[in-house]
Design a protein around this motif. Structure first.
Motif, PDB file in Angstrom:
ATOM      1  N   TYR A  74       7.534   6.858  11.030  1.00  0.00           N
ATOM      2  CA  TYR A  74       6.202   6.978  10.439  1.00  0.00           C
ATOM      3  C   TYR A  74       5.781   5.633   9.853  1.00  0.00           C
ATOM      4  CZ  TYR A  74       7.396  11.992  10.325  1.00  0.00           C
ATOM      5  OH  TYR A  74       7.784  13.270  10.643  1.00  0.00           O
ATOM      6  N   VAL A  75       4.468   5.401   9.812  1.00  0.00           N
ATOM      7  CA  VAL A  75       3.933   4.243   9.097  1.00  0.00           C
ATOM      8  C   VAL A  75       2.732   4.668   8.270  1.00  0.00           C
ATOM      9  CG1 VAL A  75       4.757   2.492  10.723  1.00  0.00           C
ATOM     10  CG2 VAL A  75       2.507   3.542  11.076  1.00  0.00           C
ATOM     11  N   CYS A  76       2.613   4.033   7.100  1.00  0.00           N
ATOM     12  CA  CYS A  76       1.433   4.198   6.251  1.00  0.00           C
ATOM     13  C   CYS A  76       0.696   2.867   6.276  1.00  0.00           C
ATOM     14  CB  CYS A  76       1.850   4.561   4.826  1.00  0.00           C
ATOM     15  SG  CYS A  76       0.470   4.784   3.679  1.00  0.00           S
ATOM     16  N   VAL A  77      -0.490   2.851   6.876  1.00  0.00           N
ATOM     17  CA  VAL A  77      -1.245   1.618   7.084  1.00  0.00           C
ATOM     18  C   VAL A  77      -2.351   1.523   6.036  1.00  0.00           C
ATOM     19  CG1 VAL A  77      -2.487   0.210   8.753  1.00  0.00           C
ATOM     20  CG2 VAL A  77      -0.778   1.859   9.556  1.00  0.00           C
ATOM     21  N   ILE A  78      -2.286   0.474   5.220  1.00  0.00           N
ATOM     22  CA  ILE A  78      -3.238   0.265   4.121  1.00  0.00           C
ATOM     23  C   ILE A  78      -4.166  -0.874   4.497  1.00  0.00           C
ATOM     24  CG2 ILE A  78      -3.476  -0.129   1.650  1.00  0.00           C
ATOM     25  CD1 ILE A  78      -0.450   0.499   1.412  1.00  0.00           C
ATOM     26  N   ILE A  79      -5.473  -0.647   4.394  1.00  0.00           N
ATOM     27  CA  ILE A  79      -6.433  -1.717   4.694  1.00  0.00           C
ATOM     28  C   ILE A  79      -6.698  -2.513   3.422  1.00  0.00           C
ATOM     29  CG2 ILE A  79      -8.558  -0.404   4.257  1.00  0.00           C
ATOM     30  CD1 ILE A  79      -7.916  -2.854   7.168  1.00  0.00           C
ATOM     31  N   MET A  80      -6.680  -3.837   3.552  1.00  0.00           N
ATOM     32  CA  MET A  80      -6.823  -4.728   2.401  1.00  0.00           C
ATOM     33  C   MET A  80      -8.159  -5.469   2.414  1.00  0.00           C
ATOM     34  SD  MET A  80      -3.938  -4.366   0.771  1.00  0.00           S
ATOM     35  CE  MET A  80      -3.920  -5.807  -0.287  1.00  0.00           C
ATOM     36  N   SER A  81      -8.970  -5.267   3.428  1.00  0.00           N
ATOM     37  CA  SER A  81     -10.198  -6.041   3.604  1.00  0.00           C
ATOM     38  C   SER A  81     -11.427  -5.147   3.512  1.00  0.00           C
ATOM     39  CB  SER A  81     -10.188  -6.744   4.976  1.00  0.00           C
ATOM     40  OG  SER A  81      -9.005  -7.468   5.161  1.00  0.00           O
ATOM     41  N   ASP A  82     -12.555  -5.786   3.216  1.00  0.00           N
ATOM     42  CA  ASP A  82     -13.852  -5.104   3.243  1.00  0.00           C
ATOM     43  C   ASP A  82     -14.367  -5.150   4.678  1.00  0.00           C
ATOM     44  OD1 ASP A  82     -16.363  -4.081   2.936  1.00  0.00           O
ATOM     45  OD2 ASP A  82     -17.119  -5.686   1.639  1.00  0.00           O
ATOM     46  N   LEU A  83     -14.371  -4.017   5.332  1.00  0.00           N
ATOM     47  CA  LEU A  83     -14.772  -3.959   6.737  1.00  0.00           C
ATOM     48  C   LEU A  83     -16.221  -3.505   6.913  1.00  0.00           C
ATOM     49  CD1 LEU A  83     -11.580  -2.294   8.298  1.00  0.00           C
ATOM     50  CD2 LEU A  83     -12.092  -4.733   8.016  1.00  0.00           C
TER      51      LEU A  83
END
Length: 466
Positions: free
Chosen positions: A285-294
């Protein structure tokens, strides 16, 4: 013999000096041989190498106990409870007292939830604080869950049949549930995003490329206590376990902690930026966290293919995601910084769409997790990490990961199996452990290959970081 086996396993997991001495692969083969001979051992006594007899095991135990008796530093407090059976889903066999899990297909398999492996007390050469006196990261911040987390659970998840399921899941759905992916949910607060970004910025000079990813940063768990504490946060793990439908823990190969994909700004008319291509993961499993303003970006969205049985399907992967499969592609957009998606990436083909326009680089952090049930299938692929990470780290991490799983299988036998268990079940359990050890030994010694194929997109070679 079981005591001897547990002592060896404990030494592989705990003692870095043993693993780095070059005995890891040899020990796996010794363990495998012992497990295969366990029946004759009980009847006729120990048949192994005289140098590894009871006296040798006793001496090894003495050395191990000295090592294990050292109290770990405050940086790594125990977080998880002691070993426990799989809750609720554990039932009894019709023929024995062995705890088992019944899947949706009616197949029964043993279940044993193991305490996760502890983070190493000695760092590998080249990372963080170590016996080689490499200084720690000077700009690290202190993780504070009250300040850095903003957990807002998703309102739904998607099963491995690609059906939408409300979350929290109704009681009737939990049994036999397997996750495909979650809907986006908030994980980090604004301050948490700033703190994690400061760790990334302080380590950007370690970034490199892989064949699949133009620019990424690995090994942050060995460089930053903030990253370690974030990955081991019990609130987060409880949420991810609820979504997975089983207890999970940070993956035992700790180079995967907060793997970071680093993008670049893209002006209109410039070639698109490749982030990550169609693939399945080398961890469960992976937990993907977005760090940018998209919000001002075009592209950079997560896409998943709602199709089963794509992993290791070479015929399918050679053709790629063709137009006739586009109706099975689901695009998921992150609402904003600090939001995350939890995905069983080992079984779900996914990618990040090329970034066509972006005012700021697209940065995402990928935290890896595994099932704590040692009898669950292990999706770890050694070849992936040999290619990405230093060999002196990857081979020891993988050996320890395998040893942890087999140690759990042996504890299951010593603590859970009751008198009268059929000989066929006992033989099956021991052969499973032996097979896992033999497979790992062959991989570490480069006698076998477990390469995981993916779909290569055009134009990627030009974007590789040199």
């Amino acid at each position: 013999p079981i005591l001897w086996l547990k002592q060896i396993l404990h030494r592989v997991v705990v003692s870095e000096s043993f693993a780095q001495s070059g005995f890891t692969m040899l020990t796996m083969r010794q363990l495998s041989k012992l497990v295969r001979e366990t029946g004759p051992v009980f009847r006729f006594g120990f048949k192994g190498n005289r140098g590894m007899g009871v006296a040798g095991a006793s001496r090894m135990s003495t050395i191990t106990d000295v090592k294990a008796s050292e109290s770990p530093p405050p940086s790594f407090p125990p977080i998880f409870p002691t070993v426990a059976k799989m809750p609720k889903t554990a039932v009894l066999s019709d023929t024995s007292s062995t705890p088992e899990v019944v899947g949706k297909d009616g197949v029964k398999t043993p279940s044993y939830v193991m305490e996760p492996p502890a983070f190493p007390r000695i760092m590998p050469y080249g990372y963080g604080v170590s016996r080689h006196h490499i200084s720690p990261m000077e700009l690290d911040v202190t993780f504070d869950p009250a300040l850095h987390l903003q957990i807002e659970a998703p309102d739904g998840v998607v099963s491995d049949d690609f059906d939408d399921v409300p979350f929290p899941m109704p009681e009737g759905v939990k049994d036999g549930f397997n996750l495909a992916f979650s809907k986006p949910f908030r994980l980090l607060s604004d301050e948490g995003v700033r703190a994690l970004q400061s760790v990334i910025d302080a380590n950007k000079h370690f970034a490199k490329s892989s064949e699949r990813i133009p620019r990424c940063l690995r090994g942050l768990g060995y460089r930053s206590k903030f990253v370690r504490d974030l990955n081991f946060d019990p609130q987060t793990i409880d949420l991810l376990s609820a979504m997975a439908g089983k207890p999970v823990a940070p993956h035992g190969m700790h180079m995967n902690m907060s793997h970071t994909n680093l993008g670049r700004p893209v002006k209109k008319g410039e070639p698109p930026a490749i982030v990550d291509q169609w693939h399945v993961d080398s961890v469960d499993y992976v937990c993907v966290i977005i760090m940018s303003d998209l919000s001002q970006s075009v592209g950079g969205d997560l896409q998943v293919l709602c199709k089963k049985d794509v992993r290791d399907n070479l015929d399918f992967l050679s053709k790629g995601v063709t137009p006739d499969l586009e109706h099975l592609v689901r695009t998921i957009q992150y609402p904003g910084k600090g939001h995350a998606i939890f995905i069983r990436g080992s079984h779900v083909l996914h990618r990040i769409t090329p970034v066509l326009e972006a005012l700021e680089p697209r940065v995402s952090v990928v935290n890896s997790y595994m099932s704590r049930n040692v009898f669950d299938a292990d999706s770890t692929r050694y070849r992936t990490f040999v290619e990405q990470d230093p060999e002196h780290v990857s081979k020891v991490e993988f050996s320890r990961h395998t040893a942890w799983r087999v140690q759990g299988m042996m504890q299951y036998i010593t603590q859970e199996v009751e008198w009268g268990t059929p000989k066929e079940e006992l033989a099956s359990l021991m052969r499973k452990a032996a097979a896992d050890l033999e497979k790992a030994a062959a991989l570490v010694n480069q006698e076998e290959d477990d390469i995981l194929n993916w779909i290569k997109e055009e134009g990627v070679d030009k974007q590789m970081l040199k």
